[in-house]
Design an enzyme around this catalytic site. Structure first.
Site, PDB file in Angstrom:
ATOM      1  N   SER A   1     110.672-114.889  91.153  1.00  0.00           N
ATOM      2  CA  SER A   1     110.561-114.462  89.756  1.00  0.00           C
ATOM      3  C   SER A   1     111.856-114.360  88.972  1.00  0.00           C
ATOM      4  O   SER A   1     111.814-114.195  87.754  1.00  0.00           O
ATOM      5  CB  SER A   1     109.826-113.123  89.677  1.00  0.00           C
ATOM      6  OG  SER A   1     108.444-113.364  89.724  1.00  0.00           O
TER       7      SER A   1
ATOM      8  N   LYS B   1     114.333-106.170  82.709  1.00  0.00           N
ATOM      9  CA  LYS B   1     112.918-106.509  82.866  1.00  0.00           C
ATOM     10  C   LYS B   1     112.111-105.222  82.717  1.00  0.00           C
ATOM     11  O   LYS B   1     112.582-104.138  83.103  1.00  0.00           O
ATOM     12  CB  LYS B   1     112.722-107.149  84.250  1.00  0.00           C
ATOM     13  CG  LYS B   1     111.340-107.688  84.528  1.00  0.00           C
ATOM     14  CD  LYS B   1     111.351-108.478  85.841  1.00  0.00           C
ATOM     15  CE  LYS B   1     109.986-108.971  86.262  1.00  0.00           C
ATOM     16  NZ  LYS B   1     110.035-109.787  87.488  1.00  0.00           N
TER      17      LYS B   1
ATOM     18  N   SER C   1     107.981-114.249  87.103  1.00  0.00           N
ATOM     19  CA  SER C   1     107.540-113.227  86.190  1.00  0.00           C
ATOM     20  C   SER C   1     108.648-112.703  85.278  1.00  0.00           C
ATOM     21  O   SER C   1     108.349-112.070  84.258  1.00  0.00           O
ATOM     22  CB  SER C   1     106.930-112.065  86.970  1.00  0.00           C
ATOM     23  OG  SER C   1     107.892-111.482  87.838  1.00  0.00           O
TER      24      SER C   1
HETATM   25  N1  GLN Z   1     104.984-115.970  90.994  1.00  0.00           N
HETATM   26  C1  GLN Z   1     104.955-115.261  92.250  1.00  0.00           C
HETATM   27  C2  GLN Z   1     103.755-114.373  92.280  1.00  0.00           C
HETATM   28  O1  GLN Z   1     103.030-114.351  91.334  1.00  0.00           O
HETATM   29  C3  GLN Z   1     106.231-114.505  92.434  1.00  0.00           C
HETATM   30  C4  GLN Z   1     106.310-113.250  91.672  1.00  0.00           C
HETATM   31  C5  GLN Z   1     107.571-112.498  91.851  1.00  0.00           C
HETATM   32  O2  GLN Z   1     108.563-112.981  92.388  1.00  0.00           O
HETATM   33  N2  GLN Z   1     107.549-111.263  91.381  1.00  0.00           N
HETATM   34  O3  GLN Z   1     103.485-113.720  93.258  1.00  0.00           O
END
Ligand code: GLN
Length: 479
Positions: free
Chosen positions: A197, A98, A173
């Site tokens: 994510s 990532k 994400s």
């Molecule tokens: N979608 C969640 C957020 O926007 C989780 C993001 C994540 O796990 N990095 O906060």
């Protein structure tokens, strides 16, 4: 290193399912074939790079590609093998990281223009461990900017598409990490998970993704979001691959065996979490939950109902807690004026909460405390918690002609799509449980992948993998 530019919609009609070969084989099998000299590391890496050339720009899962570096390393590994040296458990296996994971001399852009000058001085420990195990790094995967989002559309480099249906989000994400594995661009990948994510894009792209017990895998060398919730973990094609990656990333070789010898499975009791399995979920997701329950019954695993009354309040508490927590780390980037809309929104929300939101923060912490108690009680009655990973399949972010929909008006306004897709996953982050998402077939409603989430007591990562391996071996995703 070359940047990977998104393609236009015109080329999207190409076949997106990889044909059987190195780009569809599990990492465990690739490593065995390379180790035995039946495939060279160059063959394996070359096949994945060809796949990137074919469909990489259409899916836009990768933001940087290092083909030259990867081929040089593959040739080196092949020479090592010929000279009689063992390559390690991931010898010749191509992976991507990532974009928020440090790799020496690469920009840790984290999907953001505000990070353009952030060049890493050293590899994150997880990268070092994977490279020491013989894996080959192909490049960097797209992500929501600074890991804030659930669709990968907030990336400064443009959105990633779901390989199962290009009109859909791959989730986020870690959407690039999940889409890369699903599309055969890499055998496996690294993601980060602060609220879902890793698991939520894994669910939407039909791959396995795991947020391990906090502390099991070092988070050093990854961009912090909300430090006490952040985890680093693997995404892969199979449960055995996930177990092997986790074993390497954690330095706990015993974990690799969890998925291979699911002994003692029958002693595991599975708790179906009432509040997360109700009508909030789309019918197609619930249909796959029913199939999962019948496979568990066939395996002789006892299933009991458990309750988590604050489950529905978890997402609100998560947003409050993480928005306040990310203020110090976001400040310098927001000040550059280069941060995107969602990052600025969270920063402003967080600053407001830090200045005037004492009561709101305290209420969110109370929900978190309640959830800690409720998960502890539930895990006194069972060993593994089961629910869908998310209430829907992948939301559509593009129309038929490939134009981006106005997601703020159309999609975000729909409470069942992003960012509400995290409503079940955030619980494990708030309460410190290991949690994985397992492919559980496709929804009868739209044919898109559905994931089931297994969570357990801290340290029970092996049990989760064992149960997931048994469900996978029993053909859960093909039923
Ligand atoms: N979608 C969640 C957020 O926007 C989780 C993001 C994540 O796990 N990095 O906060």
């Amino acid at each position: 290193m070359q940047p990977v530019q998104p393609d236009d919609w015109g080329t999207a009609a190409r076949a997106l399912t990889p044909s059987p070969g190195p780009t569809t084989l599990p990492a465990t099998q690739l490593a065995q074939l390379v180790g035995a000299g039946e495939l060279s590391a160059e063959d394996v890496v070359g096949a994945h790079l060809r796949r990137v050339a074919e469909v990489g720009a259409t899916i836009h899962a990768l933001v940087q590609l290092d083909s030259e570096g990867a081929l040089t390393r593959a040739a080196h590994l092949d020479a090592e093998r010929l000279s009689g040296r063992s390559l390690g458990p991931l010898g010749g296996v191509p992976f991507v990281v990532k974009d928020n994971v440090d790799v020496r001399a690469q920009t840790t852009a984290s999907g953001s223009r505000a990070h353009a000058g952030v060049v890493a001085l050293r590899d994150a420990p997880v990268v070092t461990r994977l490279l020491d195990a013989g894996a080959v790094l192909l490049g960097r995967a797209n992500m929501d900017e600074l890991a804030m989002g659930a669709s990968t559309h907030t990336s400064a480099f443009g959105p990633t598409r779901n390989p199962w249906d290009l009109r859909c989000s791959p989730g986020g994400s870690s959407g690039g990490s999940a889409a890369a594995v699903a599309a055969g661009l890499a055998a496996c990948s690294i993601g980060t998970d602060t609220g879902g994510s890793i698991r939520e894009p894994a669910s939407q792209c039909g791959v396995v993704g795991m947020a391990p017990t906090p502390g099991l895998v070092p988070v050093e060398g990854t961009v912090p979001f909300a430090t006490d919730l952040d985890r680093v973990g693997p995404l892969a094609r199979t449960v055995a691959d996930t177990a092997l990656l986790l074993a390497v990333m954690s330095g706990r070789p015993d974990l690799a065996a969890a998925a291979l010898h699911p002994s003692g499975l029958r002693r595991l009791r599975v708790g179906v979490v009432d509040e997360l399995c109700g009508s909030r979920n789309h019918a197609g997701v619930l249909a796959r939950l029913d199939v999962t329950r019948s496979v568990l019954a066939e395996l002789g695993v006892e299933v009991v109902p458990v309750s988590m009354p604050d489950g529905l309040a978890a997402l609100g508490a998560y947003m409050t807690i993480t928005s306040a927590a990310c203020v110090p780390s976001l400040e310098p980037y927001v000040r550059t004026g280069q941060a995107g809309e969602e990052v600025v929104r969270r920063f402003e929300l967080g600053r407001e909460l830090c200045e005037h939101g004492g009561a709101e923060l305290a209420a969110a912490e109370r929900v978190r405390d309640n959830l800690v108690g409720q998960t502890r009680d539930a895990l006194a009655a069972c060993d593994v918690l089961l629910s869908p990973t998310m209430p829907t399949t992948a939301p559509r972010l593009f129309d038929e002609t490939g134009n981006r929909r106005d997601i703020h008006a159309e999609v975000l306004a729909d409470p069942m799509t992003a960012p509400y897709t995290d409503c079940w996953t955030v619980i494990a982050n708030l309460t410190g449980l290991p949690s994985l998402s397992l492919p559980a077939g496709r929804s009868p409603e739209d044919g898109m992948p559905v994931g089931m989430m297994l969570s357990g007591r801290p340290g029970a990562d092996g049990d989760l993998l064992a149960l997931a391996a048994a469900l996978e071996a029993d053909g859960l995703s093909a039923r």
